[in-house]
Design a protein around this motif. Structure first.
Motif, PDB file in Angstrom:
ATOM      1  N   TYR A 172      10.275  35.648 -20.949  1.00  0.00           N
ATOM      2  CA  TYR A 172      10.895  34.986 -20.091  1.00  0.00           C
ATOM      3  C   TYR A 172      10.235  34.848 -18.600  1.00  0.00           C
ATOM      4  CZ  TYR A 172      14.534  35.373 -23.709  1.00  0.00           C
ATOM      5  OH  TYR A 172      15.253  35.959 -24.716  1.00  0.00           O
ATOM      6  N   THR A 179      10.442  34.164 -14.923  1.00  0.00           N
ATOM      7  CA  THR A 179      11.282  33.785 -13.914  1.00  0.00           C
ATOM      8  C   THR A 179      10.619  33.973 -12.580  1.00  0.00           C
ATOM      9  OG1 THR A 179      11.856  35.893 -13.373  1.00  0.00           O
ATOM     10  CG2 THR A 179      12.919  35.042 -15.200  1.00  0.00           C
ATOM     11  N   ASN A 180      11.508  33.604 -11.584  1.00  0.00           N
ATOM     12  CA  ASN A 180      10.919  33.665 -10.124  1.00  0.00           C
ATOM     13  C   ASN A 180      10.647  35.109  -9.645  1.00  0.00           C
ATOM     14  OD1 ASN A 180      13.808  33.381 -10.440  1.00  0.00           O
ATOM     15  ND2 ASN A 180      13.983  33.854  -8.258  1.00  0.00           N
ATOM     16  N   ILE A 211       7.994  30.660  -9.790  1.00  0.00           N
ATOM     17  CA  ILE A 211       7.479  30.599 -11.162  1.00  0.00           C
ATOM     18  C   ILE A 211       6.163  30.164 -11.431  1.00  0.00           C
ATOM     19  CG2 ILE A 211       7.777  29.488 -13.556  1.00  0.00           C
ATOM     20  CD1 ILE A 211      10.905  29.583 -12.835  1.00  0.00           C
ATOM     21  N   ALA A 268      12.703  28.604  -6.379  1.00  0.00           N
ATOM     22  CA  ALA A 268      12.537  29.205  -7.719  1.00  0.00           C
ATOM     23  C   ALA A 268      11.184  28.714  -8.624  1.00  0.00           C
ATOM     24  CB  ALA A 268      13.600  29.238  -8.672  1.00  0.00           C
ATOM     25  N   GLN A 324       9.653  38.730 -17.863  1.00  0.00           N
ATOM     26  CA  GLN A 324      10.691  39.523 -18.284  1.00  0.00           C
ATOM     27  C   GLN A 324      10.744  39.372 -19.917  1.00  0.00           C
ATOM     28  OE1 GLN A 324      11.881  41.303 -16.040  1.00  0.00           O
ATOM     29  NE2 GLN A 324      11.396  39.915 -14.300  1.00  0.00           N
ATOM     30  N   LYS A 332      19.827  30.640 -13.263  1.00  0.00           N
ATOM     31  CA  LYS A 332      20.215  30.100 -14.733  1.00  0.00           C
ATOM     32  C   LYS A 332      20.678  31.164 -15.496  1.00  0.00           C
ATOM     33  CE  LYS A 332      17.031  26.008 -14.104  1.00  0.00           C
ATOM     34  NZ  LYS A 332      16.052  25.334 -14.884  1.00  0.00           N
ATOM     35  N   PHE A 333      20.466  32.492 -15.005  1.00  0.00           N
ATOM     36  CA  PHE A 333      20.797  33.512 -16.271  1.00  0.00           C
ATOM     37  C   PHE A 333      22.358  33.461 -16.419  1.00  0.00           C
ATOM     38  CE2 PHE A 333      17.028  36.604 -16.765  1.00  0.00           C
ATOM     39  CZ  PHE A 333      16.266  35.314 -16.744  1.00  0.00           C
ATOM     40  N   SER A 339      12.385  29.910 -16.433  1.00  0.00           N
ATOM     41  CA  SER A 339      13.947  29.817 -15.888  1.00  0.00           C
ATOM     42  C   SER A 339      14.023  30.675 -14.583  1.00  0.00           C
ATOM     43  CB  SER A 339      14.702  30.537 -16.913  1.00  0.00           C
ATOM     44  OG  SER A 339      15.983  30.531 -16.424  1.00  0.00           O
ATOM     45  N   GLY A 340      14.563  30.092 -13.464  1.00  0.00           N
ATOM     46  CA  GLY A 340      14.885  30.800 -12.383  1.00  0.00           C
ATOM     47  C   GLY A 340      16.145  31.703 -12.824  1.00  0.00           C
ATOM     48  N   VAL A 341      16.265  32.877 -12.042  1.00  0.00           N
ATOM     49  CA  VAL A 341      17.169  33.844 -12.338  1.00  0.00           C
ATOM     50  C   VAL A 341      18.695  33.182 -12.240  1.00  0.00           C
ATOM     51  CG1 VAL A 341      18.291  36.227 -11.461  1.00  0.00           C
ATOM     52  CG2 VAL A 341      15.566  35.668 -11.887  1.00  0.00           C
TER      53      VAL A 341
END
Length: 412
Positions: free
Chosen positions: A380, A382-383, A203, A199, A387, A329-330, A325-327
Motif C-alpha cells: 500500500y 500512501t502519502n 505518493i 497526497a 505500508q 481513504k483508509f 492510496s492517500g491515508v
C-alpha cells in the motif's frame, strides 16, 4: 428537498467559491445536489466534504462539544446518503470528529491546570518566622482587626463579593473557550484539506523508488493518482507502461490518449491493452499499479471494476500489486459490516437499447466498482510511504478516535 434554485447545474468550483457568501443550509443542499448527480466524485468528494464541515464548524450555532459533534455527524450523514458509494465521506467526518475531541480534551486539561493553580493560590499561608535578630515586620494583612461594627460590615461585604460576582467571569470564560475551540478546529480542518490536496504529489514522490529502469508496469484504468505517479517516474526512469482499459470503447475513442501522449513525450513507451488480453502480457510485467477508492480495516480495497482480474493474474505469475492510496481513504470498518455499495454505470455501453423488445426482456447492470480482497495486495503506497497490511491498523488508530471507528453514516 433541493431548492428550486438548483435548476441549473453548478460546478464544485463555483460552490466552493460561494461558501462564504451563502447560508450554510443552502451550501449543504447544493453539495448534496452535486453528489446525487455524480458531478462530484473521486478525490474531489473528500475535498468537498472537508470544505463543508469547515463551514459547519464556522457558521453553525453550538454551545458545547456534544452539540458540535452532533452537527458534524448529521451533516456527514446527509452527504453520505447522497453518495452511498463514496466511503471517503465517512473517513473525513471521522477525522474531523476526532479532531474536535482532541482539541476539546486539550482545552479541558488546560482549564483543570488553571483551576489547580488558582486553588493553590487561595490556600491560607502560614506566617514564616524570621531567624534574623530584631523585631519581625508584619504585613498589613496579618494585623489583628478591631471588632467594631464598621469593620465587621467591611469584612462581610469583602467575603461575599467573589461569590456574588462569580457567574459573570465563568460565563465569559466558557464563551472564550468555545471561541478558541472553534478556531482550533477550523485550523485542524484546514490541515486535513492540505493533506488531501498534497497526497497525490507525496505518493508520486516515491515513484522512482518503486519503478526501476527497464520495468514493464501494468496500470489498470489509471486514475489521476496513478497518472501522476507514472509521470513522476517517467521524469527519471525509462520503462514501458501497459495501460489496460475497458473491453468496449465508444466509436472513435482512444483510451487514455492524453496520458499516452505525456508519457511518450517523456520518452516512456505506452501500450494500450484490452482487459481480456492481460494474461498474454502478464509474463512480461514486473509490477501492477492500481488505485484505491477506499482501503478497509482488513486490507481489502474498493477499486475500479476489473482490477481484480489484473490482480489475480498478477498473483498467478507472482507479480507484485501496488495499491496507491492517500491515508484519508483508509476506512476503519469491515466491508461486510458497512453495507458497502458499488456505483452503477451506463449499461448502454454493453447493450444497444435501440433493439427495443430484446432489451425489454433483460436487466443489464454495469458495475463500475468492485471489492478486491487483501490477499491480492502486496504494498500500500500512501502519502506516508509504503505500508504493509500489518501496519494498517496502526495507521488507522493514529488517525481515528476509538469512539468514531464504528460510526456508520450510510445507515438510514
Amino acid at each position: 428537498m433541493a431548492s428550486s434554485q438548483m435548476s441549473y447545474a453548478p460546478t464544485l468550483g463555483k460552490l466552493l467559491k460561494s461558501l462564504n457568501t451563502q447560508p450554510l443550509e443552502a451550501s449543504i443542499e447544493a453539495l448534496i445536489y452535486l453528489l446525487k448527480r455524480r458531478q462530484v466524485k473521486g478525490d474531489d468528494v473528500a475535498n468537498a466534504t472537508a470544505h463543508m464541515l469547515l463551514q459547519v464548524v464556522a457558521k453553525s450555532k453550538w454551545q458545547n462539544v456534544d452539540q458540535l459533534l452532533a452537527k458534524v455527524s448529521n451533516t456527514g450523514h446527509r452527504l453520505a446518503q447522497a453518495a452511498p458509494t463514496e466511503q471517503v465521506i465517512g473517513n473525513v467526518v471521522r477525522r474531523v470528529m476526532g479532531l474536535i475531541r482532541d482539541e476539546a480534551s486539550e482545552d479541558r486539561n488546560a482549564d483543570e491546570m488553571g483551576d489547580s493553580v488558582s486553588d493553590l493560590s487561595q490556600l491560607p499561608t502560614t506566617p514564616t518566622i524570621s531567624t534574623r535578630p530584631g523585631p519581625t515586620p508584619l504585613r498589613a494583612a496579618t494585623l489583628p482587626m478591631s471588632k467594631s461594627m464598621f469593620n465587621l460590615l467591611c469584612v462581610s461585604e469583602t467575603a461575599q463579593s467573589p461569590v456574588t460576582g462569580a457567574s459573570t467571569p465563568m460565563s465569559q470564560g466558557a464563551s472564550a473557550n468555545m471561541h478558541a475551540l472553534r478556531s482550533e478546529v477550523i485550523d485542524g480542518i484546514e490541515e486535513i484539506m492540505d493533506e488531501i490536496s498534497q497526497a497525490d504529489d507525496q505518493i508520486a514522490g516515491f515513484a522512482d523508488i518503486q519503478i526501476h529502469p527497464g520495468d514493464y508496469v501494468l496500470a489498470y484504468l489509471p486514475s489521476p493518482t496513478v497518472e501522476r505517479f507514472l509521470l513522476k517516474a517517467a521524469a527519471k526512469r525509462r520503462f514501458t507502461v501497459f495501460i489496460a482499459s475497458a473491453e468496449r470503447q465508444k466509436p472513435g475513442e482512444v483510451p487514455h490518449a492524453a496520458l499516452r501522449k505525456k508519457l511518450n513525450g517523456l520518452g516512456v513507451n505506452a501500450i494500450s491493452l484490452a482487459s481480456n488480453g492481460l494474461m498474454a502480457y502478464m509474463p512480461r510485467v514486473n509490477k501492477v499499479v492500481i488505485s484505491a477508492k477506499a482501503v478497509y480495516a482488513n486490507g481489502g480495497i474498493s477499486t475500479e471494476s476489473g482490477c481484480s482480474t489484473a490482480a489475480r493474474a498478477a498473483q498467478e505469475y507472482s507479480k507484485p500489486v501496488i495499491v496507491l492510496s492517500g491515508v484519508y481513504k483508509f476506512c476503519p470498518v469491515d466491508p461486510s459490516d458497512d453495507g458497502t455499495e458499488f456505483e452503477q454505470g451506463d449499461s448502454s455501453t454493453y447493450v444497444d437499447y435501440a433493439d427495443g423488445e430484446a432489451v425489454d426482456a433483460l436487466e443489464v447492470e454495469n458495475i463500475v466498482g468492485e471489492y478486491l480482497p487483501p490477499q491480492y495486495v502486496d504494498v500500500y503506497l500512501t502519502n506516508l510511504g509504503p505500508q504493509t497490511r500489518d501496519h494498517l491498523a496502526t495507521i488507522m488508530a493514529d488517525h481515528y478516535k476509538l469512539e468514531d471507528m464504528g460510526l456508520s453514516l450510510h445507515l438510514p
